[in-house]
Design an enzyme around this catalytic site. Sequence first.
Site: not given
Length: 475
Positions: A11-13, A32, A104
Amino acid sequence: MSLTALEQHSACTSILIGRSATADGSVIIGRNEDSKAAWPKHFVAHPAKTATETPYFESKDTGVRIPLPLASLAYTATPEWTDQFGVFEEDGINSANVAMSATESAYANARVLAYDPLVPAGIAEEAMVTVVLPYIETARAGVQRLGQMIEQYGTSESNGILFADQQEAWYMETVTGHLWVAQRIPDNGYAVVANQLAIQEIKCDQPDQFLMASQLVPFAEKHHFWQADTPFNVRAIFGTKRADDLIYNTPRVWDGQRQLTPSVSQDPESFDLPFIQYPDQSIQLDQAMTILGSHFQGTTFDPAGTTPITKHYRPISLAKTQEAHLLQLRNDVPTPISGLHWLALGVAAESIFVPFYAGITKTPANYQIGGATYDEQSAYWTYKLLGVLVDSHYTQFQPQLADLQRQVYSHLLGHLAQTDRQAQTLTGLALTNCLNQAGIDQAAYAEKAVKKLTAQLITTATDLSPLNFKTDANL
Protein backbone atom coordinates in the site's frame (compact mmCIF):
# COMPACT_ATOMS: atom_id res chain seq x y z
CA MET A 1 -12.62 -5.09 1.29
CA SER A 2 -12.06 -4.05 4.88
CA LEU A 3 -9.34 -1.69 6.05
CA THR A 4 -7.59 -4.66 7.66
CA ALA A 5 -7.51 -6.46 4.33
CA LEU A 6 -6.18 -3.37 2.59
CA GLU A 7 -3.29 -3.14 5.01
CA GLN A 8 -2.25 -6.69 4.22
CA HIS A 9 -1.43 -5.66 0.67
CA SER A 10 1.38 -3.47 -0.59
CA ALA A 11 0.00 0.00 0.00
CA CYS A 12 2.14 2.81 -1.35
CA THR A 13 1.91 6.53 -2.12
CA SER A 14 3.23 7.98 -5.40
CA ILE A 15 4.12 11.37 -6.80
CA LEU A 16 4.74 12.42 -10.42
CA ILE A 17 5.88 15.91 -11.46
CA GLY A 18 6.10 17.37 -14.96
CA ARG A 19 9.25 19.18 -16.12
CA SER A 20 7.71 22.68 -16.15
CA ALA A 21 6.36 22.21 -12.63
CA THR A 22 9.82 21.63 -11.12
CA ALA A 23 12.19 24.45 -10.25
CA ASP A 24 15.08 23.05 -12.32
CA GLY A 25 13.16 21.56 -15.24
CA SER A 26 13.55 17.96 -14.09
CA VAL A 27 10.95 15.27 -14.60
CA ILE A 28 10.46 13.50 -11.27
CA ILE A 29 8.58 10.37 -10.23
CA GLY A 30 8.68 8.77 -6.80
CA ARG A 31 6.97 6.43 -4.39
CA ASN A 32 7.00 5.00 -0.90
CA GLU A 33 7.19 1.21 -1.05
CA ASP A 34 4.97 0.18 1.86
CA SER A 35 4.55 -3.43 2.91
CA LYS A 36 6.25 -4.58 6.11
CA ALA A 37 7.94 -2.74 8.97
CA ALA A 38 10.98 -5.04 8.97
CA TRP A 39 11.58 -6.30 5.44
CA PRO A 40 14.88 -5.05 4.00
CA LYS A 41 15.46 -3.76 0.52
CA HIS A 42 18.78 -3.92 -1.30
CA PHE A 43 20.09 -1.57 -3.99
CA VAL A 44 21.82 -2.97 -7.07
CA ALA A 45 23.10 -1.91 -10.48
CA HIS A 46 22.49 -4.44 -13.26
CA PRO A 47 24.86 -4.43 -16.25
CA ALA A 48 23.71 -4.45 -19.85
CA LYS A 49 23.52 -7.96 -21.30
CA THR A 50 23.25 -9.65 -24.68
CA ALA A 51 22.03 -13.24 -24.84
CA THR A 52 22.56 -15.68 -27.69
CA GLU A 53 19.26 -17.48 -27.06
CA THR A 54 15.92 -16.05 -26.01
CA PRO A 55 15.96 -15.57 -22.21
CA TYR A 56 12.82 -16.11 -20.16
CA PHE A 57 11.52 -14.60 -16.95
CA GLU A 58 9.55 -17.01 -14.77
CA SER A 59 7.77 -15.50 -11.79
CA LYS A 60 8.04 -17.11 -8.37
CA ASP A 61 4.94 -15.14 -7.45
CA THR A 62 2.40 -16.06 -10.15
CA GLY A 63 4.29 -18.54 -12.32
CA VAL A 64 3.93 -16.47 -15.50
CA ARG A 65 6.71 -17.19 -18.02
CA ILE A 66 7.67 -14.37 -20.35
CA PRO A 67 10.21 -14.40 -23.21
CA LEU A 68 12.57 -11.43 -23.16
CA PRO A 69 14.56 -9.61 -25.86
CA LEU A 70 18.13 -10.75 -26.44
CA ALA A 71 19.62 -7.38 -25.44
CA SER A 72 18.95 -5.60 -22.16
CA LEU A 73 20.02 -2.17 -20.93
CA ALA A 74 21.85 -1.51 -17.68
CA TYR A 75 19.58 -0.33 -14.85
CA THR A 76 19.40 0.32 -11.12
CA ALA A 77 16.87 -1.49 -8.90
CA THR A 78 15.83 -2.15 -5.30
CA PRO A 79 15.06 -5.88 -4.95
CA GLU A 80 13.88 -7.65 -1.80
CA TRP A 81 16.48 -9.13 0.55
CA THR A 82 15.15 -12.56 -0.47
CA ASP A 83 13.77 -13.79 -3.78
CA GLN A 84 11.71 -16.50 -2.09
CA PHE A 85 8.49 -14.73 -3.09
CA GLY A 86 9.86 -13.03 -6.21
CA VAL A 87 12.32 -10.26 -7.00
CA PHE A 88 10.17 -7.13 -6.47
CA GLU A 89 12.77 -4.81 -8.03
CA GLU A 90 10.29 -1.92 -7.65
CA ASP A 91 12.15 1.10 -9.05
CA GLY A 92 15.11 2.17 -11.11
CA ILE A 93 16.58 4.12 -14.01
CA ASN A 94 18.08 2.47 -17.09
CA SER A 95 21.00 3.52 -19.27
CA ALA A 96 18.62 5.26 -21.71
CA ASN A 97 17.57 7.58 -18.86
CA VAL A 98 14.13 6.02 -18.50
CA ALA A 99 12.78 5.66 -14.97
CA MET A 100 10.13 3.24 -13.74
CA SER A 101 8.44 2.63 -10.39
CA ALA A 102 6.05 -0.27 -9.88
CA THR A 103 3.62 -0.45 -8.28
CA GLU A 104 0.97 1.67 -6.59
CA SER A 105 -1.56 -0.93 -5.46
CA ALA A 106 -5.13 -0.09 -6.44
CA TYR A 107 -8.55 -1.72 -6.45
CA ALA A 108 -11.14 -2.10 -9.19
CA ASN A 109 -14.82 -2.46 -8.42
CA ALA A 110 -16.71 -5.74 -8.43
CA ARG A 111 -18.83 -4.79 -11.45
CA VAL A 112 -15.94 -4.55 -13.91
CA LEU A 113 -14.05 -7.51 -12.46
CA ALA A 114 -17.11 -9.68 -13.02
CA TYR A 115 -16.58 -9.44 -16.78
CA ASP A 116 -12.76 -9.35 -16.87
CA PRO A 117 -11.46 -10.84 -13.61
CA LEU A 118 -7.89 -10.64 -12.43
CA VAL A 119 -5.64 -13.46 -13.64
CA PRO A 120 -3.87 -15.34 -10.79
CA ALA A 121 -1.23 -16.63 -13.22
CA GLY A 122 -0.69 -13.26 -14.90
CA ILE A 123 1.97 -10.60 -14.53
CA ALA A 124 2.13 -8.80 -11.16
CA GLU A 125 4.08 -6.14 -9.31
CA GLU A 126 6.84 -8.62 -8.52
CA ALA A 127 7.86 -8.89 -12.18
CA MET A 128 7.07 -5.56 -13.80
CA VAL A 129 10.33 -3.63 -13.40
CA THR A 130 12.40 -6.69 -14.31
CA VAL A 131 10.57 -7.45 -17.57
CA VAL A 132 10.05 -3.84 -18.70
CA LEU A 133 12.72 -1.37 -17.55
CA PRO A 134 15.77 -3.03 -19.19
CA TYR A 135 14.04 -3.05 -22.59
CA ILE A 136 12.67 0.48 -23.13
CA GLU A 137 14.16 3.75 -24.37
CA THR A 138 11.27 6.14 -23.59
CA ALA A 139 8.62 6.40 -20.91
CA ARG A 140 5.91 6.01 -23.54
CA ALA A 141 7.54 2.79 -24.75
CA GLY A 142 7.40 1.50 -21.18
CA VAL A 143 3.65 2.01 -21.06
CA GLN A 144 3.23 0.27 -24.41
CA ARG A 145 5.46 -2.69 -23.52
CA LEU A 146 3.73 -3.35 -20.21
CA GLY A 147 0.34 -2.77 -21.80
CA GLN A 148 1.00 -5.44 -24.40
CA MET A 149 1.95 -7.88 -21.64
CA ILE A 150 -1.18 -7.10 -19.64
CA GLU A 151 -3.34 -7.81 -22.68
CA GLN A 152 -1.45 -11.01 -23.51
CA TYR A 153 -0.85 -12.56 -20.09
CA GLY A 154 -3.34 -10.74 -17.89
CA THR A 155 -2.53 -9.35 -14.47
CA SER A 156 -3.24 -10.70 -10.99
CA GLU A 157 -3.57 -7.22 -9.47
CA SER A 158 -4.93 -3.75 -10.13
CA ASN A 159 -1.97 -1.41 -10.00
CA GLY A 160 -0.58 1.99 -10.87
CA ILE A 161 2.81 2.16 -12.60
CA LEU A 162 5.02 5.23 -13.00
CA PHE A 163 7.27 5.96 -16.00
CA ALA A 164 9.47 8.95 -16.81
CA ASP A 165 12.17 10.14 -19.18
CA GLN A 166 13.74 13.57 -19.62
CA GLN A 167 10.65 14.87 -21.42
CA GLU A 168 7.59 13.06 -20.06
CA ALA A 169 6.06 11.45 -16.99
CA TRP A 170 3.31 8.86 -17.44
CA TYR A 171 0.97 7.18 -14.97
CA MET A 172 -0.45 3.83 -16.04
CA GLU A 173 -3.25 1.84 -14.39
CA THR A 174 -4.24 -1.81 -14.79
CA VAL A 175 -7.99 -1.64 -14.28
CA THR A 176 -9.11 -5.25 -14.85
CA GLY A 177 -7.48 -8.57 -15.72
CA HIS A 178 -6.54 -7.47 -19.25
CA LEU A 179 -7.39 -3.77 -19.52
CA TRP A 180 -5.17 -0.78 -18.85
CA VAL A 181 -4.98 2.99 -19.38
CA ALA A 182 -2.25 5.62 -19.06
CA GLN A 183 -2.12 9.40 -18.89
CA ARG A 184 0.78 11.73 -19.45
CA ILE A 185 1.30 14.14 -16.57
CA PRO A 186 1.06 17.69 -17.97
CA ASP A 187 4.43 19.42 -18.02
CA ASN A 188 3.13 22.08 -15.62
CA GLY A 189 1.25 19.67 -13.36
CA TYR A 190 1.73 16.93 -10.81
CA ALA A 191 -0.14 13.98 -9.35
CA VAL A 192 -0.24 12.40 -5.90
CA VAL A 193 -1.72 8.89 -5.90
CA ALA A 194 -2.77 6.75 -2.94
CA ASN A 195 -4.06 3.20 -3.54
CA GLN A 196 -7.03 4.10 -5.70
CA LEU A 197 -7.62 4.09 -9.42
CA ALA A 198 -6.92 7.76 -9.97
CA ILE A 199 -7.12 8.67 -13.67
CA GLN A 200 -10.26 10.61 -14.47
CA GLU A 201 -11.57 11.73 -17.87
CA ILE A 202 -9.59 10.49 -20.86
CA LYS A 203 -9.68 11.51 -24.53
CA CYS A 204 -9.36 8.60 -26.94
CA ASP A 205 -8.42 10.93 -29.82
CA GLN A 206 -5.36 12.35 -28.01
CA PRO A 207 -2.71 9.60 -28.14
CA ASP A 208 0.00 12.07 -27.17
CA GLN A 209 -1.73 12.42 -23.78
CA PHE A 210 -3.57 9.12 -23.30
CA LEU A 211 -2.76 5.50 -24.10
CA MET A 212 -5.03 2.54 -23.43
CA ALA A 213 -5.91 -1.06 -24.24
CA SER A 214 -7.78 -1.32 -27.52
CA GLN A 215 -10.77 -2.90 -25.76
CA LEU A 216 -11.01 -0.45 -22.84
CA VAL A 217 -13.82 1.70 -24.24
CA PRO A 218 -15.69 -1.12 -26.06
CA PHE A 219 -15.64 -3.15 -22.82
CA ALA A 220 -17.20 -0.32 -20.83
CA GLU A 221 -19.85 0.31 -23.46
CA LYS A 222 -20.70 -3.37 -23.96
CA HIS A 223 -21.34 -3.94 -20.27
CA HIS A 224 -23.30 -0.68 -19.83
CA PHE A 225 -20.70 1.07 -17.66
CA TRP A 226 -20.45 3.97 -20.12
CA GLN A 227 -22.63 5.59 -22.75
CA ALA A 228 -21.27 7.02 -25.96
CA ASP A 229 -21.05 10.81 -26.19
CA THR A 230 -20.51 11.17 -22.43
CA PRO A 231 -17.17 11.76 -20.67
CA PHE A 232 -15.14 8.58 -20.19
CA ASN A 233 -14.07 8.83 -16.54
CA VAL A 234 -11.80 5.89 -15.70
CA ARG A 235 -11.99 6.40 -11.94
CA ALA A 236 -15.80 6.53 -11.98
CA ILE A 237 -16.15 3.50 -14.26
CA PHE A 238 -13.51 1.16 -12.88
CA GLY A 239 -12.65 2.50 -9.41
CA THR A 240 -14.12 2.22 -5.94
CA LYS A 241 -16.09 4.52 -3.65
CA ARG A 242 -15.93 2.86 -0.26
CA ALA A 243 -15.93 4.26 3.23
CA ASP A 244 -12.43 2.80 3.65
CA ASP A 245 -11.19 4.99 0.81
CA LEU A 246 -12.09 8.10 2.79
CA ILE A 247 -9.91 7.00 5.70
CA TYR A 248 -7.13 5.15 3.93
CA ASN A 249 -6.68 6.82 0.54
CA THR A 250 -8.20 10.23 -0.19
CA PRO A 251 -6.64 11.96 2.84
CA ARG A 252 -3.15 11.19 1.51
CA VAL A 253 -3.95 12.80 -1.84
CA TRP A 254 -5.36 15.77 0.05
CA ASP A 255 -2.21 15.96 2.19
CA GLY A 256 0.07 16.12 -0.84
CA GLN A 257 -2.06 18.63 -2.69
CA ARG A 258 -2.61 20.92 0.30
CA GLN A 259 1.19 21.29 0.60
CA LEU A 260 1.95 21.91 -3.07
CA THR A 261 -1.24 23.83 -3.92
CA PRO A 262 -2.31 25.54 -0.68
CA SER A 263 -4.41 28.07 -2.61
CA VAL A 264 -7.03 25.37 -3.27
CA SER A 265 -9.21 24.40 -0.32
CA GLN A 266 -10.34 20.76 -0.39
CA ASP A 267 -11.88 18.08 1.82
CA PRO A 268 -9.69 15.10 2.81
CA GLU A 269 -12.80 12.94 2.62
CA SER A 270 -13.70 13.74 -0.96
CA PHE A 271 -14.04 11.30 -3.83
CA ASP A 272 -13.56 14.20 -6.25
CA LEU A 273 -9.98 15.23 -5.52
CA PRO A 274 -8.37 15.85 -8.92
CA PHE A 275 -5.87 13.38 -10.33
CA ILE A 276 -3.91 16.22 -11.95
CA GLN A 277 -3.17 19.28 -9.84
CA TYR A 278 -1.03 22.36 -10.48
CA PRO A 279 1.44 23.78 -7.94
CA ASP A 280 1.22 27.31 -6.64
CA GLN A 281 4.98 27.63 -7.08
CA SER A 282 7.69 25.62 -8.84
CA ILE A 283 8.39 22.42 -6.92
CA GLN A 284 11.82 21.88 -5.40
CA LEU A 285 13.18 18.34 -5.07
CA ASP A 286 13.19 18.53 -1.28
CA GLN A 287 9.48 19.39 -1.35
CA ALA A 288 8.86 16.06 -3.08
CA MET A 289 10.89 14.42 -0.31
CA THR A 290 8.71 16.18 2.24
CA ILE A 291 5.58 14.82 0.57
CA LEU A 292 6.87 11.23 0.75
CA GLY A 293 7.77 11.84 4.40
CA SER A 294 4.48 13.50 5.27
CA HIS A 295 2.21 12.42 8.13
CA PHE A 296 -0.26 15.34 8.18
CA GLN A 297 2.23 17.51 10.07
CA GLY A 298 0.79 20.93 10.79
CA THR A 299 -2.75 19.56 10.98
CA THR A 300 -4.92 17.99 13.64
CA PHE A 301 -4.55 14.63 11.87
CA ASP A 302 -0.85 14.15 12.67
CA PRO A 303 -0.45 10.87 14.64
CA ALA A 304 2.97 12.09 15.82
CA GLY A 305 1.79 15.57 16.81
CA THR A 306 1.81 17.05 20.27
CA THR A 307 -1.95 17.66 20.40
CA PRO A 308 -4.77 15.06 20.27
CA ILE A 309 -5.72 14.15 16.73
CA THR A 310 -9.24 14.84 15.56
CA LYS A 311 -9.42 11.92 13.15
CA HIS A 312 -7.30 8.87 12.38
CA TYR A 313 -6.26 8.91 8.71
CA ARG A 314 -3.64 6.72 7.11
CA PRO A 315 -0.57 8.98 6.57
CA ILE A 316 1.74 9.04 3.53
CA SER A 317 4.83 8.13 5.57
CA LEU A 318 4.28 4.87 7.39
CA ALA A 319 6.20 2.54 9.71
CA LYS A 320 5.74 -0.17 7.06
CA THR A 321 7.71 1.73 4.40
CA GLN A 322 10.58 -0.45 3.14
CA GLU A 323 12.17 2.27 1.05
CA ALA A 324 11.26 5.56 -0.58
CA HIS A 325 12.65 6.77 -3.89
CA LEU A 326 12.62 9.80 -6.16
CA LEU A 327 13.78 9.21 -9.73
CA GLN A 328 14.96 12.49 -11.19
CA LEU A 329 15.64 13.06 -14.90
CA ARG A 330 17.44 16.38 -15.17
CA ASN A 331 17.50 18.65 -18.21
CA ASP A 332 20.12 21.17 -17.07
CA VAL A 333 23.10 18.78 -17.31
CA PRO A 334 24.45 16.54 -20.09
CA THR A 335 22.50 13.35 -20.77
CA PRO A 336 25.14 10.93 -19.38
CA ILE A 337 24.66 12.40 -15.90
CA SER A 338 20.96 13.30 -16.15
CA GLY A 339 19.48 10.47 -14.10
CA LEU A 340 19.58 10.50 -10.30
CA HIS A 341 18.16 7.67 -8.19
CA TRP A 342 17.45 9.22 -4.77
CA LEU A 343 16.98 6.38 -2.27
CA ALA A 344 15.84 6.54 1.35
CA LEU A 345 15.98 3.15 3.05
CA GLY A 346 13.28 2.56 5.64
CA VAL A 347 10.68 5.15 6.62
CA ALA A 348 10.86 8.31 4.49
CA ALA A 349 10.08 10.63 7.40
CA GLU A 350 12.96 9.20 9.42
CA SER A 351 15.56 8.45 6.76
CA ILE A 352 17.92 10.26 4.37
CA PHE A 353 17.44 10.45 0.59
CA VAL A 354 20.86 9.58 -0.85
CA PRO A 355 21.50 10.33 -4.56
CA PHE A 356 23.05 7.81 -6.94
CA TYR A 357 23.77 8.52 -10.59
CA ALA A 358 21.88 6.26 -12.96
CA GLY A 359 25.17 5.56 -14.77
CA ILE A 360 26.73 3.64 -11.89
CA THR A 361 27.91 0.08 -12.30
CA LYS A 362 28.12 -0.74 -8.59
CA THR A 363 26.41 0.21 -5.35
CA PRO A 364 27.84 0.45 -1.82
CA ALA A 365 28.43 -2.97 -0.28
CA ASN A 366 26.22 -2.25 2.74
CA TYR A 367 23.30 -1.47 0.40
CA GLN A 368 23.49 -5.06 -0.90
CA ILE A 369 23.10 -6.87 2.42
CA GLY A 370 20.61 -7.22 5.26
CA GLY A 371 18.06 -9.86 6.15
CA ALA A 372 14.89 -10.15 8.19
CA THR A 373 16.62 -9.53 11.54
CA TYR A 374 18.74 -6.57 12.57
CA ASP A 375 22.22 -6.45 11.04
CA GLU A 376 24.52 -3.59 12.04
CA GLN A 377 26.42 -3.93 8.74
CA SER A 378 23.31 -3.32 6.60
CA ALA A 379 22.45 0.17 5.37
CA TYR A 380 18.74 -0.65 5.58
CA TRP A 381 19.05 -1.57 9.25
CA THR A 382 21.22 1.49 9.97
CA TYR A 383 18.33 3.73 8.94
CA LYS A 384 15.68 1.56 10.60
CA LEU A 385 17.58 1.72 13.91
CA LEU A 386 17.59 5.51 13.80
CA GLY A 387 13.84 5.51 13.17
CA VAL A 388 13.17 3.15 16.07
CA LEU A 389 15.17 5.37 18.41
CA VAL A 390 13.37 8.52 17.28
CA ASP A 391 10.01 6.79 17.71
CA SER A 392 10.86 5.87 21.31
CA HIS A 393 10.96 9.54 22.37
CA TYR A 394 9.52 11.25 19.30
CA THR A 395 8.80 14.70 20.68
CA GLN A 396 12.30 15.04 22.11
CA PHE A 397 14.29 13.34 19.33
CA GLN A 398 12.49 14.35 16.13
CA PRO A 399 13.86 17.93 16.05
CA GLN A 400 17.40 16.54 16.13
CA LEU A 401 16.57 14.21 13.26
CA ALA A 402 15.07 17.07 11.25
CA ASP A 403 18.24 19.13 11.78
CA LEU A 404 20.33 16.19 10.59
CA GLN A 405 18.17 15.67 7.48
CA ARG A 406 18.52 19.32 6.48
CA GLN A 407 22.28 19.40 7.07
CA VAL A 408 22.93 16.17 5.18
CA TYR A 409 20.71 17.17 2.26
CA SER A 410 22.58 20.45 1.91
CA HIS A 411 25.91 18.60 1.87
CA LEU A 412 24.68 16.04 -0.65
CA LEU A 413 23.44 18.76 -3.01
CA GLY A 414 26.78 20.53 -2.82
CA HIS A 415 28.65 17.30 -3.47
CA LEU A 416 26.41 16.58 -6.46
CA ALA A 417 27.21 19.98 -7.95
CA GLN A 418 30.94 19.29 -7.60
CA THR A 419 30.57 15.85 -9.17
CA ASP A 420 28.48 17.25 -12.02
CA ARG A 421 31.28 19.68 -12.89
CA GLN A 422 33.94 17.00 -12.71
CA ALA A 423 31.88 14.45 -14.65
CA GLN A 424 31.39 16.82 -17.57
CA THR A 425 35.14 16.67 -18.24
CA LEU A 426 35.18 12.83 -18.37
CA THR A 427 34.11 10.05 -20.70
CA GLY A 428 34.10 6.26 -20.78
CA LEU A 429 35.54 4.34 -17.86
CA ALA A 430 36.78 7.50 -16.16
CA LEU A 431 33.22 8.86 -16.09
CA THR A 432 31.82 5.57 -14.78
CA ASN A 433 34.42 5.46 -12.02
CA CYS A 434 33.62 9.04 -11.07
CA LEU A 435 29.88 8.30 -10.78
CA ASN A 436 30.50 5.11 -8.83
CA GLN A 437 32.75 6.88 -6.35
CA ALA A 438 30.28 9.72 -5.94
CA GLY A 439 27.57 7.28 -4.90
CA ILE A 440 29.87 5.52 -2.46
CA ASP A 441 31.00 8.84 -0.96
CA GLN A 442 27.47 10.22 -0.65
CA ALA A 443 26.19 7.06 1.03
CA ALA A 444 29.16 6.97 3.40
CA TYR A 445 28.66 10.60 4.41
CA ALA A 446 24.97 10.06 5.17
CA GLU A 447 25.69 6.83 7.04
CA LYS A 448 28.35 8.45 9.20
CA ALA A 449 26.01 11.30 10.12
CA VAL A 450 23.19 8.89 10.93
CA LYS A 451 25.39 6.71 13.12
CA LYS A 452 26.66 9.76 14.98
CA LEU A 453 23.11 10.87 15.77
CA THR A 454 22.17 7.28 16.66
CA ALA A 455 24.97 7.20 19.25
CA GLN A 456 23.80 10.50 20.69
CA LEU A 457 20.18 9.35 20.96
CA ILE A 458 21.13 6.06 22.61
CA THR A 459 23.20 7.96 25.15
CA THR A 460 20.39 10.41 25.87
CA ALA A 461 17.79 7.63 26.08
CA THR A 462 19.64 5.92 28.92
CA ASP A 463 18.26 8.57 31.25
CA LEU A 464 14.70 8.48 29.87
CA SER A 465 13.67 5.15 31.35
CA PRO A 466 10.22 4.79 32.98
CA LEU A 467 12.15 3.25 35.87
CA ASN A 468 13.79 6.58 36.63
CA PHE A 469 13.18 8.17 40.01
CA LYS A 470 14.26 11.55 41.26
CA THR A 471 16.82 10.94 43.97
CA ASP A 472 19.50 12.72 45.89
CA ALA A 473 22.60 13.07 43.71
CA ASN A 474 24.62 11.21 46.32
CA LEU A 475 22.35 8.14 46.38
